[in-house]
Design an enzyme around this catalytic site. Structure first.
Site, PDB file in Angstrom:
ATOM      1  N   ASP A  11      -5.431 -14.890   9.949  1.00 43.01           N
ATOM      2  CA  ASP A  11      -6.872 -14.842  10.163  1.00 43.01           C
ATOM      3  C   ASP A  11      -7.234 -15.923  11.169  1.00 43.01           C
ATOM      4  O   ASP A  11      -6.432 -16.828  11.448  1.00 43.01           O
ATOM      5  CB  ASP A  11      -7.620 -15.062   8.842  1.00 43.01           C
ATOM      6  CG  ASP A  11      -9.120 -14.777   8.941  1.00 43.01           C
ATOM      7  OD1 ASP A  11      -9.561 -14.215   9.961  1.00 43.01           O
ATOM      8  OD2 ASP A  11      -9.863 -15.133   8.006  1.00 43.01           O
ATOM      9  N   SER A  12      -8.440 -15.828  11.695  1.00 44.32           N
ATOM     10  CA  SER A  12      -8.917 -16.876  12.602  1.00 44.32           C
ATOM     11  C   SER A  12      -9.318 -18.124  11.840  1.00 44.32           C
ATOM     12  O   SER A  12      -9.403 -19.212  12.409  1.00 44.32           O
ATOM     13  CB  SER A  12     -10.103 -16.367  13.430  1.00 44.32           C
ATOM     14  OG  SER A  12     -11.170 -16.002  12.570  1.00 44.32           O
ATOM     15  N   CYS A  75      -8.473 -10.137   9.101  1.00 44.79           N
ATOM     16  CA  CYS A  75      -9.622 -10.451   9.940  1.00 44.79           C
ATOM     17  C   CYS A  75     -10.162  -9.141  10.494  1.00 44.79           C
ATOM     18  O   CYS A  75      -9.420  -8.400  11.154  1.00 44.79           O
ATOM     19  CB  CYS A  75      -9.202 -11.376  11.077  1.00 44.79           C
ATOM     20  SG  CYS A  75     -10.452 -11.657  12.350  1.00 44.79           S
ATOM     21  N   GLU A 152     -16.250 -21.392   5.126  1.00 47.86           N
ATOM     22  CA  GLU A 152     -15.307 -22.433   5.556  1.00 47.86           C
ATOM     23  C   GLU A 152     -15.696 -23.774   4.921  1.00 47.86           C
ATOM     24  O   GLU A 152     -14.840 -24.533   4.451  1.00 47.86           O
ATOM     25  CB  GLU A 152     -15.322 -22.545   7.084  1.00 47.86           C
ATOM     26  CG  GLU A 152     -14.759 -21.340   7.817  1.00 47.86           C
ATOM     27  CD  GLU A 152     -13.284 -21.466   8.123  1.00 47.86           C
ATOM     28  OE1 GLU A 152     -12.769 -22.607   8.153  1.00 47.86           O
ATOM     29  OE2 GLU A 152     -12.625 -20.431   8.339  1.00 47.86           O
ATOM     30  N   CYS A 183     -16.424  -9.160   5.995  1.00 46.76           N
ATOM     31  CA  CYS A 183     -15.640 -10.225   6.615  1.00 46.76           C
ATOM     32  C   CYS A 183     -14.838 -10.863   5.495  1.00 46.76           C
ATOM     33  O   CYS A 183     -15.364 -11.086   4.398  1.00 46.76           O
ATOM     34  CB  CYS A 183     -16.550 -11.257   7.290  1.00 46.76           C
ATOM     35  SG  CYS A 183     -15.692 -12.749   7.876  1.00 46.76           S
ATOM     36  N   HIS A 185     -14.021 -13.748   4.995  1.00 47.13           N
ATOM     37  CA  HIS A 185     -14.581 -15.029   4.550  1.00 47.13           C
ATOM     38  C   HIS A 185     -15.552 -14.856   3.389  1.00 47.13           C
ATOM     39  O   HIS A 185     -15.694 -15.755   2.551  1.00 47.13           O
ATOM     40  CB  HIS A 185     -15.342 -15.714   5.700  1.00 47.13           C
ATOM     41  CG  HIS A 185     -14.480 -16.467   6.654  1.00 47.13           C
ATOM     42  ND1 HIS A 185     -13.775 -15.846   7.660  1.00 47.13           N
ATOM     43  CD2 HIS A 185     -14.213 -17.791   6.757  1.00 47.13           C
ATOM     44  CE1 HIS A 185     -13.119 -16.767   8.353  1.00 47.13           C
ATOM     45  NE2 HIS A 185     -13.368 -17.952   7.829  1.00 47.13           N
TER      46      HIS A 185
END
Length: 262
Positions: A11-12, A75, A152, A183, A185
């Site tokens: 993932d980024s 992602c 994050e 997403c 995240h």
């Protein structure tokens, strides 16, 4: 396939850890390597060709160095762009993620909310999913980079500001009864999103479906034992005590630096 198969999750950022957790519940015996390309974060701002070339280089190098048996591109942005290239160049399975529009549409009575990054909500691939799988239910899209940052930050020990979250989600609140966490995240802040939208809104993500797909491709049943867990970032090493504490709870070592070959 060996019970000690090596799985790479990419993932980024750290959002793909939500996917890792779903896979690990089913297959704890596997060896997991997680790489987050935070040197190039956020991916939604990269040109397509740049993203394809970078991800291909990263994945190819990791597959070779770690003897990887299966790759998960955790992602949405990368999945919609790089999967064809990776599958053409690798002789192992590559699993991607897409917004769970189809199951969400089946659950909705009123409307579906797609919560994703700005890049995902504007991508033609996403609009094709809506056209193909949600013709009978309206889909209200919300693109937010701030939600990615919140996830994050939470993993690094910061409490999510519910007032700010309420402001971000306001455009779709009270208009939907199912929300797609589009997403990887966003499952990290799933409880906070649920609190803001209300218990009457069903939250749907792709994590469990990805885990089932990985298990099917590896032809494995869950087994005793726990494999090796390693995590890397592409940015230079730095001290992130709160993040490393969260990673330790997931079984990972402190973040190591991955040197991308020129």
């Amino acid at each position: 396939m060996s019970h000690q198969a090596n799985v790479l999750i990419f993932d980024s950022g750290v959002g793909g850890l939500s996917v890792y957790k779903e896979i690990e519940v089913r297959l704890p015996q596997l060896n997991y390597t997680y790489i987050f390309d935070n040197e190039a974060y956020p991916y939604g701002e990269l040109e397509h060709d740049t993203l394809i070339q970078r991800v291909e280089r990263l994945i190819t190098q990791l597959v070779s160095e770690h003897n990887i048996d299966l790759v998960v591109i955790a992602c949405n942005t990368a999945s919609t762009i790089v999967l064809p290239t990776l599958r053409a160049h690798l002789n192992i399975p590559v699993v991607g993620v897409v917004p769970a529009i189809k199951p969400a549409s089946n659950l909705a009575n009123k409307a579906v909310g797609l919560i994703a990054t700005p890049a995902t909500v504007t991508r033609e691939y996403t609009h094709d999913l809506v056209r193909d799988f949600s013709q009978s239910k309206p889909v209200k899209m919300l693109g937010s980079t701030r939600l990615v940052d919140m996830a994050e930050e939470k993993l690094r020990g910061k409490v999510v500001d519910l007032k700010e979250l309420e402001q971000v989600l306001e455009p779709i609140a009270h208009h939907i009864d199912v929300a797609v966490l589009g997403c990887t995240h966003f499952p990290i802040i799933k409880s906070e999103i649920q609190q803001v939208l209300g218990e009457h809104v069903v939250l749907v993500d792709s994590g469990e479906a990805i885990a089932r797909r990985v298990q099917t491709l590896l032809e494995l049943e869950s087994a005793q034992g726990v494999g090796v867990r390693e995590i890397y970032s592409t940015a230079p090493p730095w001290e992130e005590r709160a993040l490393n504490c969260a990673l330790a709870e997931l079984g990972f070592n402190p973040v190591l630096h991955f040197h991308l070959a020129i």
